[in-house]
Motif scaffolding. Structure first.
Motif, PDB file in Angstrom:
ATOM      1  N   GLU A  53      -2.596   2.874  12.809  1.00  0.00           N
ATOM      2  CA  GLU A  53      -2.278   4.311  12.882  1.00  0.00           C
ATOM      3  C   GLU A  53      -3.456   5.088  13.454  1.00  0.00           C
ATOM      4  OE1 GLU A  53      -0.826   8.044  10.053  1.00  0.00           O
ATOM      5  OE2 GLU A  53      -1.847   6.340   9.138  1.00  0.00           O
ATOM      6  N   SER A  66      -3.847   4.304  17.227  1.00  0.00           N
ATOM      7  CA  SER A  66      -2.705   4.741  18.046  1.00  0.00           C
ATOM      8  C   SER A  66      -2.647   6.258  18.172  1.00  0.00           C
ATOM      9  CB  SER A  66      -1.389   4.244  17.446  1.00  0.00           C
ATOM     10  OG  SER A  66      -1.324   2.841  17.474  1.00  0.00           O
ATOM     11  N   ASP A  67      -2.741   6.944  17.023  1.00  0.00           N
ATOM     12  CA  ASP A  67      -2.517   8.389  16.992  1.00  0.00           C
ATOM     13  C   ASP A  67      -3.756   9.169  16.572  1.00  0.00           C
ATOM     14  OD1 ASP A  67       0.221   7.937  17.609  1.00  0.00           O
ATOM     15  OD2 ASP A  67       0.587   7.454  15.506  1.00  0.00           O
ATOM     16  N   HIS A 106      -5.400  14.889  11.463  1.00  0.00           N
ATOM     17  CA  HIS A 106      -5.297  14.502  12.866  1.00  0.00           C
ATOM     18  C   HIS A 106      -6.515  14.998  13.628  1.00  0.00           C
ATOM     19  CE1 HIS A 106      -3.862  14.492  17.053  1.00  0.00           C
ATOM     20  NE2 HIS A 106      -3.053  13.522  16.658  1.00  0.00           N
TER      21      HIS A 106
END
Length: 311
Positions: A158, A161-162, A174
């Motif tokens: 995760e 990827s993001d 984020h």
């Protein structure tokens, strides 16, 4: 103001050179593409060939914060990503109860929401790397990934990827801009394909003799040119033998610096025997090379260097 990233392979090589890192063009190309496309760079190779140093050089030359996660067996999210400050949470509960009194009651929902707020969150390296920084996104070094186990690799998917982390009690964190991610592995085990697919890949090999001489000249400039040539020739010869652990570039530099401290201007059989512990890290390898074998290799190296000079 953040320092701009390189805009070409040549600029990337020059950036590394400013940090005293002598890179070949294939490595500079892989690094440039990883920076340009904001993808992690996965570096594999033997121990001591300079994988970790790339992240340190990037941090120094770009003026970015270096966030390092040193991997080990049993590494989990509490050590790598985050954990809650349980002791402080318990203290907060006691203080709230004491202040409000049991008779008055405590707003349990408000207390629970407060307990799982950012002030009780202990941020570990992976979460720290997602935070914004005035100097630009940090350099995240995930070092020796092969020392961890597969469940931790799966957790990384995760993040790679993001560039986000999901904390059940808190929400999703984020990164406003992806960090520069360098992953390294000494290949003591294979890394899963799912993780490799998220990265650019480069195998960092032992350097050629010419590049290794340039590395020693940069990192140990006080070494005599003749000594440097002999040290590199000797180390290159050792790597052609079936040793338990061939010396890396780090060991070459350690040995060259040790010889400088001993005021050596060139290699001699006696000093080789006395200093092999700076170059080889296993007694079986040292016992195999000491004595006649070291003298044979040195004679061969000197002959080859003399022939090269004559040409």
């Amino acid at each position: 103001m953040p320092i701009a990233l390189p805009t070409s392979v040549d600029e990337t090589a020059a950036l590394l050179a400013r940090g005293d890192y002598v890179a070949d063009r294939s490595l500079a190309t892989a690094l440039f593409l990883a920076l340009k496309l904001k993808r992690p760079l996965f570096l594999e190779g033997e121990a001591g060939v300079g994988k970790t140093e790339i992240a340190k050089v990037l941090s120094a030359t770009l003026g970015r914060r270096l966030v390092r996660l040193q991997c080990y067996e049993g590494l989990d999210a509490a050590s790598a990503v985050y954990e809650w400050n349980y002791a402080r949470q318990m203290m907060e509960i006691r203080l709230t109860e004491a202040a409000e009194g049991k008779a008055a009651g405590v707003d349990r929902d408000a207390l629970a929401a407060d307990l799982f707020s950012e002030r009780f969150l202990i941020k570990r390296p992976l979460l720290q790397a997602l935070e914004p920084d005035p100097a630009g996104p940090p350099v995240l070094l995930i070092d020796e990934l092969d020392r961890t186990d597969e469940p931790f690799e799966a957790y990384l998917l995760e993040i790679l990827s993001d560039f986000q982390v999901t904390i059940p009690e808190f929400g999703t964190v984020h990164a406003p801009e992806p960090p520069i991610v360098i992953l390294t592995s000494n290949r003591t085990r294979e890394i899963h394909d799912a993780l490799k697919r998220r990265c650019f890949y480069h195998w960092v090999d032992y350097p050629s003799a010419d590049r290794e001489r340039r590395i020693v000249a940069v990192k140990a400039p006080q070494a005599d040119a003749r000594l440097t040539a002999q040290v590199v020739g000797f180390v290159q010869s050792l790597r052609g033998l079936d040793l338990y652990k061939s010396p890396g570039v780090a060991e070459t530099l350690d040995w060259a610096q040790a010889l400088v401290e001993l005021n050596q201007l060139e290699l001699e059989p006696a000093v080789i025997n006395d200093t092999l512990g700076a170059l080889l890290k296993y007694q079986d390898d040292i016992a195999r090379i000491q004595g006649s074998e070291a003298a044979r290799i040195l004679a061969q190296v000197k002959t080859e260097l003399a022939a090269t000079t004559a040409r």
